[in-house]
Design a protein around this motif. Structure first.
Motif, PDB file in Angstrom:
ATOM      1  N   ILE A 162      -3.610   6.689 -10.283  1.00 54.97           N
ATOM      2  CA  ILE A 162      -2.461   5.855  -9.898  1.00 54.97           C
ATOM      3  C   ILE A 162      -2.800   5.051  -8.640  1.00 54.97           C
ATOM      4  O   ILE A 162      -2.521   3.843  -8.559  1.00 54.97           O
ATOM      5  N   GLN A 163      -3.440   5.712  -7.683  1.00 49.18           N
ATOM      6  CA  GLN A 163      -3.792   5.006  -6.439  1.00 49.18           C
ATOM      7  C   GLN A 163      -4.742   3.846  -6.718  1.00 49.18           C
ATOM      8  O   GLN A 163      -4.561   2.750  -6.200  1.00 49.18           O
ATOM      9  N   ASP A 164      -5.744   4.108  -7.538  1.00 49.31           N
ATOM     10  CA  ASP A 164      -6.700   3.042  -7.880  1.00 49.31           C
ATOM     11  C   ASP A 164      -5.974   1.870  -8.537  1.00 49.31           C
ATOM     12  O   ASP A 164      -6.223   0.706  -8.220  1.00 49.31           O
ATOM     13  N   LEU A 165      -5.101   2.189  -9.489  1.00 49.38           N
ATOM     14  CA  LEU A 165      -4.414   1.121 -10.223  1.00 49.38           C
ATOM     15  C   LEU A 165      -3.514   0.318  -9.283  1.00 49.38           C
ATOM     16  O   LEU A 165      -3.480  -0.915  -9.345  1.00 49.38           O
ATOM     17  N   LEU A 166      -2.802   1.023  -8.412  1.00 51.03           N
ATOM     18  CA  LEU A 166      -1.906   0.319  -7.495  1.00 51.03           C
ATOM     19  C   LEU A 166      -2.697  -0.537  -6.510  1.00 51.03           C
ATOM     20  O   LEU A 166      -2.189  -1.542  -5.995  1.00 51.03           O
TER      21      LEU A 166
ATOM     22  N   THR B   2       0.859  -1.185   0.000  1.00 56.26           N
ATOM     23  CA  THR B   2       0.000   0.000   0.000  1.00 56.26           C
ATOM     24  C   THR B   2       0.895   1.234   0.000  1.00 56.26           C
ATOM     25  O   THR B   2       1.763   1.351   0.862  1.00 56.26           O
ATOM     26  N   TRP B   3       0.675   2.083  -0.974  1.00 53.67           N
ATOM     27  CA  TRP B   3       1.506   3.281  -1.113  1.00 53.67           C
ATOM     28  C   TRP B   3       0.809   4.472  -0.462  1.00 53.67           C
ATOM     29  O   TRP B   3      -0.370   4.713  -0.709  1.00 53.67           O
TER      30      TRP B   3
ATOM     31  N   LEU C   5       4.262   8.249  -2.861  1.00 56.90           N
ATOM     32  CA  LEU C   5       4.042   8.427  -4.302  1.00 56.90           C
ATOM     33  C   LEU C   5       4.629   9.759  -4.771  1.00 56.90           C
ATOM     34  O   LEU C   5       5.222   9.840  -5.848  1.00 56.90           O
ATOM     35  N   ARG C   6       4.460  10.799  -3.951  1.00 54.61           N
ATOM     36  CA  ARG C   6       5.020  12.110  -4.316  1.00 54.61           C
ATOM     37  C   ARG C   6       6.542  12.065  -4.356  1.00 54.61           C
ATOM     38  O   ARG C   6       7.159  12.652  -5.239  1.00 54.61           O
ATOM     39  N   GLN C   7       7.111  11.351  -3.391  1.00 49.59           N
ATOM     40  CA  GLN C   7       8.578  11.229  -3.374  1.00 49.59           C
ATOM     41  C   GLN C   7       9.073  10.553  -4.659  1.00 49.59           C
ATOM     42  O   GLN C   7      10.050  10.968  -5.263  1.00 49.59           O
TER      43      GLN C   7
ATOM     44  N   THR D  97       6.728   1.678 -13.437  1.00 49.44           N
ATOM     45  CA  THR D  97       7.989   1.642 -12.686  1.00 49.44           C
ATOM     46  C   THR D  97       7.789   1.014 -11.302  1.00 49.44           C
ATOM     47  O   THR D  97       8.733   0.518 -10.713  1.00 49.44           O
ATOM     48  N   VAL D  98       6.562   1.042 -10.834  1.00 48.04           N
ATOM     49  CA  VAL D  98       6.295   0.523  -9.485  1.00 48.04           C
ATOM     50  C   VAL D  98       6.006  -0.973  -9.506  1.00 48.04           C
ATOM     51  O   VAL D  98       6.472  -1.714  -8.649  1.00 48.04           O
ATOM     52  N   LEU D  99       5.254  -1.412 -10.499  1.00 46.35           N
ATOM     53  CA  LEU D  99       4.817  -2.816 -10.516  1.00 46.35           C
ATOM     54  C   LEU D  99       5.744  -3.680 -11.366  1.00 46.35           C
ATOM     55  O   LEU D  99       6.247  -3.211 -12.388  1.00 46.35           O
TER      56      LEU D  99
END
Lengths: 344, 485
Positions: free
Chosen positions: B31-35, B4-5, B10-12, B59-61
């Motif tokens: 982005i939050q929904d997708l993550l 959970t981000w 996420l801003r960083q 880049t996250v997943l």
């Protein structure tokens, strides 16, 4: 206009239009190559690669409508008197390629793409730029250029490219050198389009297209003579040893080792007719084909007599020859025609 | 359990990876929904950085991001842009990539982070099976409105995307568009079979774009008005046309009549020339681009001040997309339609190109029945054949085509209302997307009889750039390849 270049392909003697166009489009059937040889336009083989036959036919139709060309019989075209005058003007003004023969012995189109990206990468690296839009996103070209670029230090690559290009460009006319350099893409230099170059050079966009292809061919020729050049490694894998297709080269190599045509066909798992086609291709595209191994002196003398009154080799009919030399086959007849064209 | 981000994290990451301090409107919730594993339909106005969303998630997943994109040129732009940002593990699988390179690419998908494909390419068995063997982090349907607007009578493969998505194992999916009416949103979600997708819908309104229409009496008056606009309103500007021929004719005319730096851009140019024109425009070397709608989908130039439609766009949604290329830097910009009564017939003619009568549809079906593997020789036959190959009935296809033509005529009528209205254009435009309009002001739009307030908008044109004569080849060569020259 494109039609100007189409008009420049014809003479006052009738020519088979589709054969002429197929030479330009790079169709490599023996019949097309033979047409290119007899019409004296083999140097332009493959120069208009990728252009649809329809585009040529539409241009030819327009020239017929404009009464610059006429069709003496189905499928053939020749210049009208107005066409002769117009062609004379065009020869004075339109840019005419001098090095398109290189299309036969190098993959010039691929080199064009590879070198565009290589020069962009080099130019941007010299100026310390890594954020730019590459001229192509084609992965295989990107990989090729990456491999070439990796061993270079930017501080050495820039001056090396400058020296290399300077040496080549100095061998051209000023106008050609300007077109070449202005069309390049690099650091803070997106490069000019054919339309923009045409406006500047007071020429037509199609002339810039022809000129730029020609300049690329001239560059390829120059690089072949300078294998120490930093860009040579990008061209080297794209150079062919001969204009002849690989398969025909193998047939020819077997032929030179004194095999009979039937033996070659057996060894190479080819039909006899294919072996013959290969040899005709070699005879058309190389200067030193040993005609005497396939044509006897007697056959040559007989054919010379039959066609003594007809200097237009392209018009000779096999049926005319066969009527007087019933044992002659078409392969020998065509070979004799090629020999006469080569040794004219 | 997926990580959970927090917003701060996420801003960083945004700052570290892209150098931005803040997300643009809409980016963060999507982005939050997708993550969180949700499918999302995101309708975000042009210029909000939609592509950053999938880049960020990519880049996250772990796994590959597959982006379905409608045009080869757009895919190439997107790949070039990612290359520009330093992302190397990216490729476009298009018909322009030669067969060998395509096979190599498919064999090395696990090395890629981003893959761009057309719906047609995605449907090819080799592509589908290579992707099925590769973990997909995100499936993106870019320009998702094409499912509704192109699917029925132009690109039938768009209608297979739901089926293809399922074959890929129903990966997490992001549907992106800048404009979608409620009907289009419904089409997207139902054809992709993602009924539970979160909808993140932002206003299509771009308050910094002044809306103007010039009603003119003739083609000559239209040309003159174009010249006057381009020479008095600050640029850079894009002028949109509905045909390549007109694009070139008016480019030539402007080059003769003005001192502006003008270039044409259309699908008939070579890829090399398209690249050059685009980069010249980005670099500020051109004042005006005369273009067909082929120009602009992948363009990310912040300072475009004016978008003129010399010919009518086909729909209000297209119009919003096209004018959305102006003023992305948030500064004042202007959008102008030049309209001569009767111009709408050009749109009708274009619409008719994708129309098929019931008897044409029936005949196509008969031809298909008689010879299923025949070569198709027209665009229409290709579309219809695609339906027969999918087992559609003549009745269903006939209804589909009839409905599509009716919808297009309705879209045209909405557009004409916008052009001819005597009231606030922004209000009418927003009402089309079921949105409330803000209060009309002097910087909102041009009402009939009012002049275009160029000065008040701060858009009056400064002196033309004085061009230095081109230098010879040697100095240019030195500038390109010698440092500090």
């Amino acid at each position: 206009m494109f039609t100007d270049y189409v008009l420049l392909m014809f003479t006052t003697a009738p020519r088979r239009a589709k054969a002429v166009f197929n030479v330009l489009r790079g169709r490599r059937t023996v019949s097309t190559l033979f047409a290119g040889l007899t019409y004296g336009c083999l140097d332009l083989l493959d120069g208009w690669h990728g252009v649809a036959l329809d585009r040529f036919l539409v241009a030819a139709d327009q020239l017929v409508k404009d009464e610059l060309l006429t069709a003496p019989r189905e499928g053939y075209l020749q210049l009208t008197p107005a066409g002769v005058r117009r062609q004379r003007e065009l020869r004075q003004t339109r840019y005419w390629p001098t090095a398109w023969r290189e299309f036969q012995t190098a993959d010039v189109r691929r080199f064009t793409q590879v070198s565009r990206l290589a020069l962009q990468v080099g130019s941007e690296a010299v100026h310390g730029q890594s954020r730019y839009y590459p001229v192509t996103t084609n992965p295989s070209i990107q990989i090729r250029v990456k491999k070439w670029f990796r061993p270079w230090a930017a501080s050495e690559l820039g001056p090396a490219l400058y020296a290399s290009l300077h040496a080549f460009l100095a061998s051209l006319t000023v106008a050609q050198a300007e077109v070449f350099v202005r069309s390049l893409t690099g650091f803070e230099h997106p490069g000019q389009t054919d339309q923009q170059l045409a406006t500047e050079q007071k020429r037509l966009p199609v002339e810039m297209l022809v000129m730029r292809k020609d300049l690329m061919c001239q560059w390829v020729r120059w690089l072949k003579a300078h294998p120490q050049d930093p860009l040579w490694p990008l061209l080297a894998p794209l150079v062919k040893t001969s204009a002849v297709s690989k398969s025909a080269q193998q047939t020819y190599a077997a032929f030179l080792q004194h095999g009979t045509l039937s033996e070659i066909a057996t060894v190479r798992h080819l039909k006899l007719s294919t072996v013959r086609e290969h040899l005709l291709e070699v005879a058309i595209l190389t200067a030193d084909f040993p005609f005497a191994r396939l044509l006897s002196d007697a056959q040559c003398a007989q054919l010379a007599t039959i066609f003594a009154a007809d200097p237009n080799i392209a018009d000779w009919q096999f049926s005319t020859a066969q009527a007087q030399a019933p044992d002659l086959d078409f392969f020998e007849f065509r070979l004799y025609q090629i020999m006469r064209c080569q040794h004219a | 359990m997926p990580k959970t981000w927090t917003k701060a994290e996420l801003r960083q990451l945004l700052k570290r990876k892209y150098g931005f301090d803040q997300f643009r409107p809409g980016q963060l919730p999507v982005i939050q929904d997708l993550l969180a594993g949700q499918d999302v339909l995101a309708v975000l106005p042009t210029g909000t950085g939609k592509s950053l969303i999938y880049q960020f998630v990519g880049t996250v997943l772990p796994g590959i991001v597959v982006v379905v994109s409608p045009l080869i040129s757009l895919m190439q732009d997107q790949v070039a842009r990612l290359n520009y940002q330093g992302e190397k593990a990216v490729a476009a699988l298009t018909s322009q990539v030669d067969y060998g390179a395509r096979l190599r690419l498919l064999g090395q998908l696990n090395r890629l982070k981003f893959l761009f494909v057309s719906p047609e390419m995605l449907g090819q068995p080799a592509v589908l099976s290579a992707l099925r063997a590769t973990p997909i982090s995100l499936l993106v349907i870019d320009e998702a409105h094409c499912i509704s607007t192109w699917g029925p009578d132009f690109r039938p493969d768009y209608r297979d995307l739901g089926h293809l998505r399922h074959q890929l194992g129903d990966p997490r999916t992001l549907m992106l568009t800048a404009t979608a009416t409620e009907q289009v949103q419904h089409d997207i979600v139902s054809l992709l079979a993602v009924p539970t997708a979160h909808r993140v819908i932002y206003s299509v309104d771009r308050p910094n774009i002044y809306l103007s229409v010039a009603q003119l009496e003739s083609e000559a008056a239209k040309r003159e008005r174009l010249r006057q606009l381009l020479t008095t309103v600050t640029g850079p500007s894009i002028v949109y046309f509905s045909s390549k021929r007109q694009t070139e004719l008016i480019t030539d005319w402007l080059q003769t009549e003005t001192t502006l730096r003008v270039a044409a851009y259309h699908a008939g140019l070579t890829a090399e020339d398209r690249y050059k024109v685009q980069q010249q425009f980005m670099a500020g070397d051109l004042d005006v681009i005369c273009a067909t709608s082929a120009f602009g989908m992948g363009i990310n130039k912040g300072d475009i001040r004016m978008v003129i439609h010399y010919h009518l766009p086909t729909t209000l949604a297209d119009y919003v997309q096209e004018i959305g290329r102006a003023g992305r830097d948030g500064q004042q910009a202007v959008a102008v339609i030049l309209y001569v009564p009767g111009d709408e017939n050009l749109v009708r003619n274009l619409n008719a190109l994708t129309a098929a009568t019931p008897s044409e549809i029936e005949q196509s079906y008969q031809r298909y029945q008689a010879q299923p593997n025949r070569t198709v020789d027209s665009e229409m036959e290709r579309v219809l054949t695609a339906y027969w190959q999918r087992g559609a009935t003549v009745a269903a296809v006939t209804t589909q085509f009839a409905n599509r033509q009716l919808a297009k005529e309705r879209e045209l009528q909405s557009l004409l209302q916008y052009v001819t209205t005597k009231d606030c254009r922004r209000a009418l435009l927003l009402a089309h997307f079921k949105e409330q309009a803000p209060q009309h002001t002097a910087s909102c739009c041009q009402l009939p009889g009012e002049p275009l307030p160029v000065k008040a908008l701060g858009l009056d044109r400064a002196q033309d750039v004085k061009l230095a004569p081109p230098s010879g080849w040697e100095p240019t060569l030195a500038k390109l390849f010698l440092p500090n020259s």
